[in-house]
Scaffold this motif. Structure first.
Motif, PDB file in Angstrom:
ATOM      1  N   THR A   2       0.890  -1.046   0.010  1.00  0.00           N
ATOM      2  CA  THR A   2       0.066  -0.076   0.129  1.00  0.00           C
ATOM      3  C   THR A   2       0.648   1.206   0.107  1.00  0.00           C
ATOM      4  O   THR A   2       1.694   1.472   0.905  1.00  0.00           O
ATOM      5  CB  THR A   2      -1.009   0.081   1.304  1.00  0.00           C
ATOM      6  N   ASP A   3       0.560   2.112  -0.893  1.00  0.00           N
ATOM      7  CA  ASP A   3       1.321   3.392  -1.131  1.00  0.00           C
ATOM      8  C   ASP A   3       0.655   4.550  -0.378  1.00  0.00           C
ATOM      9  O   ASP A   3      -0.469   5.060  -0.734  1.00  0.00           O
ATOM     10  CB  ASP A   3       1.511   3.877  -2.509  1.00  0.00           C
ATOM     11  N   LEU A   4       1.515   4.806   0.748  1.00  0.00           N
ATOM     12  CA  LEU A   4       0.827   6.046   1.497  1.00  0.00           C
ATOM     13  C   LEU A   4       1.970   7.139   1.723  1.00  0.00           C
ATOM     14  O   LEU A   4       1.717   7.998   2.368  1.00  0.00           O
ATOM     15  CB  LEU A   4       0.653   5.439   3.128  1.00  0.00           C
ATOM     16  N   SER A   5       2.915   7.112   0.703  1.00  0.00           N
ATOM     17  CA  SER A   5       3.992   8.258   0.733  1.00  0.00           C
ATOM     18  C   SER A   5       3.496   9.485   0.357  1.00  0.00           C
ATOM     19  O   SER A   5       4.140  10.441   0.685  1.00  0.00           O
ATOM     20  CB  SER A   5       5.041   7.870  -0.321  1.00  0.00           C
ATOM     21  N   ASN A   6       2.239   9.708   0.005  1.00  0.00           N
ATOM     22  CA  ASN A   6       1.722  11.087  -0.467  1.00  0.00           C
ATOM     23  C   ASN A   6       0.524  11.327   0.379  1.00  0.00           C
ATOM     24  O   ASN A   6      -0.474  12.119   0.178  1.00  0.00           O
ATOM     25  CB  ASN A   6       1.392  11.208  -1.971  1.00  0.00           C
ATOM     26  N   SER A   7       0.021  10.319   1.451  1.00  0.00           N
ATOM     27  CA  SER A   7      -0.867  10.719   2.278  1.00  0.00           C
ATOM     28  C   SER A   7      -0.691  11.159   3.776  1.00  0.00           C
ATOM     29  O   SER A   7       0.493  10.848   4.058  1.00  0.00           O
ATOM     30  CB  SER A   7      -1.494   9.311   2.450  1.00  0.00           C
ATOM     31  N   VAL A   8      -1.718  12.131   4.145  1.00  0.00           N
ATOM     32  CA  VAL A   8      -1.311  12.551   5.598  1.00  0.00           C
ATOM     33  C   VAL A   8      -2.605  11.921   6.336  1.00  0.00           C
ATOM     34  O   VAL A   8      -3.540  11.810   6.344  1.00  0.00           O
ATOM     35  CB  VAL A   8      -1.514  14.015   5.546  1.00  0.00           C
ATOM     36  N   GLN A  35       3.432  10.402   4.398  1.00  0.00           N
ATOM     37  CA  GLN A  35       4.090  11.594   4.286  1.00  0.00           C
ATOM     38  C   GLN A  35       4.011  12.179   5.687  1.00  0.00           C
ATOM     39  O   GLN A  35       5.150  12.959   5.768  1.00  0.00           O
ATOM     40  CB  GLN A  35       3.395  12.363   3.172  1.00  0.00           C
ATOM     41  N   LYS A  36       3.212  12.333   6.284  1.00  0.00           N
ATOM     42  CA  LYS A  36       3.074  13.093   7.695  1.00  0.00           C
ATOM     43  C   LYS A  36       1.941  12.290   8.393  1.00  0.00           C
ATOM     44  O   LYS A  36       0.995  11.897   7.763  1.00  0.00           O
ATOM     45  CB  LYS A  36       2.620  14.405   7.476  1.00  0.00           C
ATOM     46  N   ILE A  37       1.998  12.630   9.829  1.00  0.00           N
ATOM     47  CA  ILE A  37       1.034  11.921  10.687  1.00  0.00           C
ATOM     48  C   ILE A  37       0.587  13.199  11.707  1.00  0.00           C
ATOM     49  O   ILE A  37       1.715  13.856  12.284  1.00  0.00           O
ATOM     50  CB  ILE A  37       1.459  10.636  11.442  1.00  0.00           C
ATOM     51  N   LEU A  38      -0.629  13.581  11.792  1.00  0.00           N
ATOM     52  CA  LEU A  38      -0.924  14.511  12.630  1.00  0.00           C
ATOM     53  C   LEU A  38      -1.740  13.801  13.785  1.00  0.00           C
ATOM     54  O   LEU A  38      -2.506  13.046  13.696  1.00  0.00           O
ATOM     55  CB  LEU A  38      -1.937  15.601  11.969  1.00  0.00           C
ATOM     56  N   ALA A  71      -5.735  16.194   6.977  1.00  0.00           N
ATOM     57  CA  ALA A  71      -5.397  14.791   6.784  1.00  0.00           C
ATOM     58  C   ALA A  71      -6.555  14.272   5.676  1.00  0.00           C
ATOM     59  O   ALA A  71      -7.502  14.673   5.223  1.00  0.00           O
ATOM     60  CB  ALA A  71      -5.830  13.967   8.105  1.00  0.00           C
ATOM     61  N   ASP A  72      -5.791  13.131   4.965  1.00  0.00           N
ATOM     62  CA  ASP A  72      -6.424  12.348   3.866  1.00  0.00           C
ATOM     63  C   ASP A  72      -7.344  11.263   4.445  1.00  0.00           C
ATOM     64  O   ASP A  72      -8.393  10.795   4.227  1.00  0.00           O
ATOM     65  CB  ASP A  72      -5.543  11.921   2.858  1.00  0.00           C
ATOM     66  N   VAL A  73      -6.497  10.625   5.770  1.00  0.00           N
ATOM     67  CA  VAL A  73      -7.363   9.400   6.217  1.00  0.00           C
ATOM     68  C   VAL A  73      -7.145   9.748   7.705  1.00  0.00           C
ATOM     69  O   VAL A  73      -6.162  10.285   8.468  1.00  0.00           O
ATOM     70  CB  VAL A  73      -6.470   8.174   6.133  1.00  0.00           C
ATOM     71  N   ILE A  74      -8.360   9.759   8.425  1.00  0.00           N
ATOM     72  CA  ILE A  74      -8.644  10.200   9.698  1.00  0.00           C
ATOM     73  C   ILE A  74      -9.010   8.863  10.572  1.00  0.00           C
ATOM     74  O   ILE A  74     -10.039   8.293  10.302  1.00  0.00           O
ATOM     75  CB  ILE A  74      -9.753  11.177   9.953  1.00  0.00           C
ATOM     76  N   PHE A  75      -8.213   8.779  11.664  1.00  0.00           N
ATOM     77  CA  PHE A  75      -8.391   7.806  12.700  1.00  0.00           C
ATOM     78  C   PHE A  75      -9.157   8.259  13.987  1.00  0.00           C
ATOM     79  O   PHE A  75      -8.563   9.078  14.386  1.00  0.00           O
ATOM     80  CB  PHE A  75      -7.153   6.889  13.209  1.00  0.00           C
ATOM     81  N   VAL A  76     -10.217   7.790  14.273  1.00  0.00           N
ATOM     82  CA  VAL A  76     -11.133   8.261  15.254  1.00  0.00           C
ATOM     83  C   VAL A  76     -11.186   7.546  16.427  1.00  0.00           C
ATOM     84  O   VAL A  76     -11.835   6.427  16.640  1.00  0.00           O
ATOM     85  CB  VAL A  76     -12.511   8.578  14.930  1.00  0.00           C
ATOM     86  N   GLY A  77     -10.387   7.965  17.733  1.00  0.00           N
ATOM     87  CA  GLY A  77     -10.065   7.070  18.788  1.00  0.00           C
ATOM     88  C   GLY A  77     -10.684   7.629  20.088  1.00  0.00           C
ATOM     89  O   GLY A  77      -9.994   8.062  21.173  1.00  0.00           O
ATOM     90  N   LEU A  78     -11.991   8.375  20.066  1.00  0.00           N
ATOM     91  CA  LEU A  78     -12.412   9.351  21.127  1.00  0.00           C
ATOM     92  C   LEU A  78     -13.483   8.512  21.893  1.00  0.00           C
ATOM     93  O   LEU A  78     -14.098   7.394  21.724  1.00  0.00           O
ATOM     94  CB  LEU A  78     -13.282  10.510  20.442  1.00  0.00           C
ATOM     95  N   LEU A  79     -13.378   9.062  23.188  1.00  0.00           N
ATOM     96  CA  LEU A  79     -14.305   8.244  24.132  1.00  0.00           C
ATOM     97  C   LEU A  79     -15.817   8.671  23.502  1.00  0.00           C
ATOM     98  O   LEU A  79     -15.925   9.838  23.022  1.00  0.00           O
ATOM     99  CB  LEU A  79     -14.296   8.787  25.474  1.00  0.00           C
ATOM    100  N   PRO A  80     -17.013   7.788  23.832  1.00  0.00           N
ATOM    101  CA  PRO A  80     -17.967   7.865  23.119  1.00  0.00           C
ATOM    102  C   PRO A  80     -18.751   9.491  23.381  1.00  0.00           C
ATOM    103  O   PRO A  80     -19.114  10.003  22.479  1.00  0.00           O
ATOM    104  CB  PRO A  80     -19.112   7.025  23.886  1.00  0.00           C
ATOM    105  N   SER A  95     -13.862  13.961   0.711  1.00  0.00           N
ATOM    106  CA  SER A  95     -12.802  13.399   0.099  1.00  0.00           C
ATOM    107  C   SER A  95     -11.914  12.724   1.099  1.00  0.00           C
ATOM    108  O   SER A  95     -10.877  12.076   1.007  1.00  0.00           O
ATOM    109  CB  SER A  95     -11.977  14.780  -0.117  1.00  0.00           C
ATOM    110  N   LYS A  96     -12.436  12.682   2.323  1.00  0.00           N
ATOM    111  CA  LYS A  96     -11.597  11.965   3.416  1.00  0.00           C
ATOM    112  C   LYS A  96     -12.189  10.533   3.884  1.00  0.00           C
ATOM    113  O   LYS A  96     -13.028   9.849   3.516  1.00  0.00           O
ATOM    114  CB  LYS A  96     -12.014  12.520   4.829  1.00  0.00           C
ATOM    115  N   LEU A  97     -11.343   9.736   4.286  1.00  0.00           N
ATOM    116  CA  LEU A  97     -11.586   8.481   4.559  1.00  0.00           C
ATOM    117  C   LEU A  97     -11.457   8.192   5.957  1.00  0.00           C
ATOM    118  O   LEU A  97     -10.492   8.931   6.613  1.00  0.00           O
ATOM    119  CB  LEU A  97     -10.448   7.323   3.971  1.00  0.00           C
TER     120      LEU A  97
END
Length: 268
Positions: A2-8, A35-38, A71-80, A95-97
């Motif tokens: 998987t190519d994530l080299s241009n993904s934030v 490319q970057k992690i926020l 961010a292009d891909v957003i991971f959600v790890g919040l409390l309910p 546009s977001k995943l």
């Protein structure tokens, strides 16, 4: 690959699981490395530790809104409670995943909270082993695009019904029990005169080899148990003895109690 080299990648929440998943991506090599992690300032100790470990890659943001925007891909790890308050205010768009890692917020509610097409969202259950890019991650619903991204840090196990996740989540409640089994094995070896470090090295390598060989095999697990129990051998002796006790029944009852908790049933 998987190519994530241009993904934030962006992480809303920085608890134990978010931190592990972030470490997994940050430690990836080649095109699989983003490319970057926020990461958000929530759990400041963990977010600062990530930034210190990967200063050229991980950036800590005080604003969740800015993470969603960039961010292009957003991971959600919040409390309910936090998720229900914060997510509707953030600028998600088509546009977001989005990859939800929230154990107590189901898929439909997540889609409603972020207000983008359901095809752009999955619900997942990652494990701490994602930090080392090993172990499974449950995914619902099926989505090749999300699965490819997750495959960088874990082995995607796709659930075709959301309800199928809970019996498998129950097994994750046996992590401490597994370590206790290893600890008991090490203690037995040490009690019989072996150096603790040598005993630990043997025990961890032994159980690791069993797991790796099982993962590579497609043979039914009951058949593997039978095959290992050579007539008159050590495994047959141990297996037969444990089967005359409640050993395996108690294991299954424990899983049932965890599953009852997950589904809101009362354990019997």
């Amino acid at each position: 690959m998987t190519d994530l080299s241009n993904s934030v990648l962006g992480f809303l929440g920085c608890g134990k699981i978010s931190s592990a998943v972030c470490r997994g991506y940050a430690g990836a090599s080649g095109a699989s490395r983003p490319q970057k992690i926020l990461v958000s300032l929530r759990s400041e100790e963990k977010s600062k530790a990530l930034q210190a470990a990967f200063p050229e890659l991980v950036f800590v943001y005080a604003s969740s809104e800015d993470i969603v925007k960039e961010a292009d891909v957003i991971f959600v790890g919040l409390l309910p409670g936090v998720a229900r308050e914060v997510l509707p205010t953030l600028p998600f768009d088509e546009s977001k995943l989005v990859i939800s890692m929230m154990a107590a917020v189901d898929f439909e509610e997540t889609v409603q909270l972020i207000r983008i097409p359901a095809a752009r969202v999955v619900r997942t259950v990652p494990l701490p082993s994602a930090a080392n890019r090993t172990g499974p991650v449950l995914v619902y619903p099926p989505s090749p695009q999300h699965e490819a991204i997750l495959s960088v840090v874990s082995t995607p196990v796709v659930c075709h019904a959301e309800s199928n996740m809970k019996p498998m989540i129950a097994v994750t409640g046996h992590i401490s029990s597994f370590f206790e089994l290893m600890n008991t094995s090490q203690a037995f070896i040490v009690e019989n005169g072996v150096d603790p470090d040598e005993a630990r090295k043997f025990v961890t390598s032994f159980y690791s080899s069993l797991a790796q060989n099982t993962e590579r095999s497609h043979e039914p697990l009951d058949a593997m148990a039978e095959e290992a129990a050579t007539p008159g051998g050590l495994n047959e002796q141990s297996w037969k003895h444990l089967k005359t006790t409640e050993h395996f029944d108690l294991h299954k009852k424990s899983l049932g109690a965890i599953h009852d908790r997950l589904t809101g049933k009362k354990s019997t």
